[in-house]
Every structure is written in C-alpha cells, then in structure tokens.
Design a protein around this motif. Structure first.
Motif, PDB file in Angstrom:
ATOM      1  N   LYS A  37      37.739  33.141  42.246  1.00 42.76           N
ATOM      2  CA  LYS A  37      36.209  33.175  42.889  1.00 42.76           C
ATOM      3  C   LYS A  37      36.216  34.717  43.403  1.00 42.76           C
ATOM      4  N   LYS A  38      36.873  35.261  44.454  1.00 43.13           N
ATOM      5  CA  LYS A  38      36.918  36.334  45.075  1.00 43.13           C
ATOM      6  C   LYS A  38      36.382  37.601  43.848  1.00 43.13           C
ATOM      7  N   LYS A  39      37.078  37.718  42.339  1.00 45.91           N
ATOM      8  CA  LYS A  39      36.829  38.691  41.643  1.00 45.91           C
ATOM      9  C   LYS A  39      35.650  38.125  41.616  1.00 45.91           C
ATOM     10  N   ASP A  42      32.627  36.826  44.172  1.00 49.13           N
ATOM     11  CA  ASP A  42      32.841  38.143  45.410  1.00 49.13           C
ATOM     12  C   ASP A  42      32.245  39.484  45.418  1.00 49.13           C
ATOM     13  N   GLU A  43      33.258  39.575  44.366  1.00 51.31           N
ATOM     14  CA  GLU A  43      33.117  41.359  44.037  1.00 51.31           C
ATOM     15  C   GLU A  43      32.852  41.606  42.612  1.00 51.31           C
ATOM     16  N   CYS A  44      32.170  41.424  41.860  1.00 51.31           N
ATOM     17  CA  CYS A  44      31.557  41.264  40.956  1.00 51.31           C
ATOM     18  C   CYS A  44      30.281  40.680  40.718  1.00 51.31           C
ATOM     19  N   HIS A  45      30.438  39.571  40.947  1.00 55.56           N
ATOM     20  CA  HIS A  45      28.587  39.311  41.508  1.00 55.56           C
ATOM     21  C   HIS A  45      28.030  38.024  39.669  1.00 55.56           C
ATOM     22  N   TRP A  46      29.101  38.361  39.022  1.00 57.83           N
ATOM     23  CA  TRP A  46      29.106  37.966  37.731  1.00 57.83           C
ATOM     24  C   TRP A  46      28.758  36.121  37.718  1.00 57.83           C
TER      25      TRP A  46
END
Length: 192
Positions: A37-39, A42-46
């Motif tokens: 979820k974080k990756k 939150d981070e990549c917004h994929w």
C-alpha cells in the motif's frame, strides 16, 4: 515509441519495487500488505486505496503465499501478464536466495543464541505491523459507513477468531455475500 518506453519504465520500477519489498519484508505475507500500500498507493500513485483493498482481498483468497499473490495482482493491474511475470520474478528472488543460504548453514543458525534472539525480536515487530494493517483496513471499512460491510467485517472476525472457522471458508463466504450484494444492486439499478 513513447508508450513502449513508458511501459519499460513501469516494468523496471515494478521489478525493483517488488524486489526491495520482498527482500526487506520479514514476518509473512500480511506484513507486505502495508508495504504494498505504501509503495503503490502512497508513493507511486499507481493504484487507488479502495482498489488496493480489492487487490489484497483477491490475493488473500487465492491459494499460495499472499506476497506472491499480491505481486501478481498488482503487476497484472499495472502491466498485464508481463507485469505479473515481472512482479512474480522480483518477489521470488530474495526469499529463494535467502532460504538457499540458510539451508546450507541451518545447523549453525539453529543453535546460535544471537540469531534466535533476533528472530524473537522480529516476531514482536511483525505482530505490531500486522495489528497496524488490521487497524487501518478496519477503520477504512468503518469510514465507508456501509452497514453491510461493517456487519461482514464483524461476522468474519467472530467466525475466524471466536469460532475458529477456517479462514478460507470465511473469505469464500464473504466473497459470496459480496457477489450477492452486487447482483442485487445491479438488479435494483435495472428496475429503477
């Protein structure tokens, strides 16, 4: 040409993201859910958060390790079959290498006091991470203010924790309820 370069970039980033998640995640499949979820949210917004919850539900209900299943569904969502293959490969490499090395030195690891204490400490950390995932996913269900979703969550918890019903049966029952709810909503939409 630009689309091909974009896809290659997504595949490259997907490979290294899932490789690093797999390499540095200890404690089993549920720990990786928070990191996925974080990756990817939150981070990549994929992926959207709601969609991530759906992908995790699919990964959990499929046979096999949740980390690999999660990588499959995320990879497929991002880049189709090639994305799924890239994500699987990257997810499998670290545990394969680590387990291969550990198996060679198993006797030395098994009796080493420092290693056993390190593993005991990691178990405590893993418990906290899993509790965090449960809290976050549970609050998302409660925030949805869907009485049916809250009832399904509470019933699933009671079945698994209090009555010790096999988790596979709980997931299949929740999936069946979800299918029935969707079919009823579609039928109401056609009638209205």
């Amino acid at each position: 040409m630009n689309g091909t370069n974009d896809k290659k970039q997504v595949l490259r980033r997907l490979f290294f993201s899932t490789l690093s998640l797999s390499a540095f995640t200890f404690g089993g499949g549920y720990v990786i859910v928070t990191l996925l979820k974080k990756k990817f949210v939150d981070e990549c917004h994929w992926i959207e958060e709601d969609e991530m919850l759906d992908l995790v539900a699919i990964a959990q209900s499929a046979p096999g390790a949740i980390a690999v299943n999660g990588a499959i569904v995320v990879g497929y969502k991002l880049a189709g079959m090639l994305g799924a293959a890239v994500a699987i490969t990257a997810t499998i490499i670290p545990p394969f290498v680590i387990i291969s090395v550990i198996s060679v030195f198993y006797e030395a690891f098994r009796s080493n006091f420092l290693v056993s204490q390190m593993l005991a400490g990691m178990q405590a950390g893993v418990g906290a991470v899993i509790a965090s995932v449960v809290w976050q996913m549970g609050t998302d269900v409660v925030r949805s203010k869907s009485a049916a979703a809250i009832l399904i969550m509470a019933a699933s918890f009671a079945a698994a924790c209090l009555f010790e019903v096999n988790v596979v049966l709980v997931v299949l029952a929740a999936a069946a309820v979800g299918v029935v709810r969707t079919l009823l909503a579609q039928r109401r939409g056609k009638e209205g």
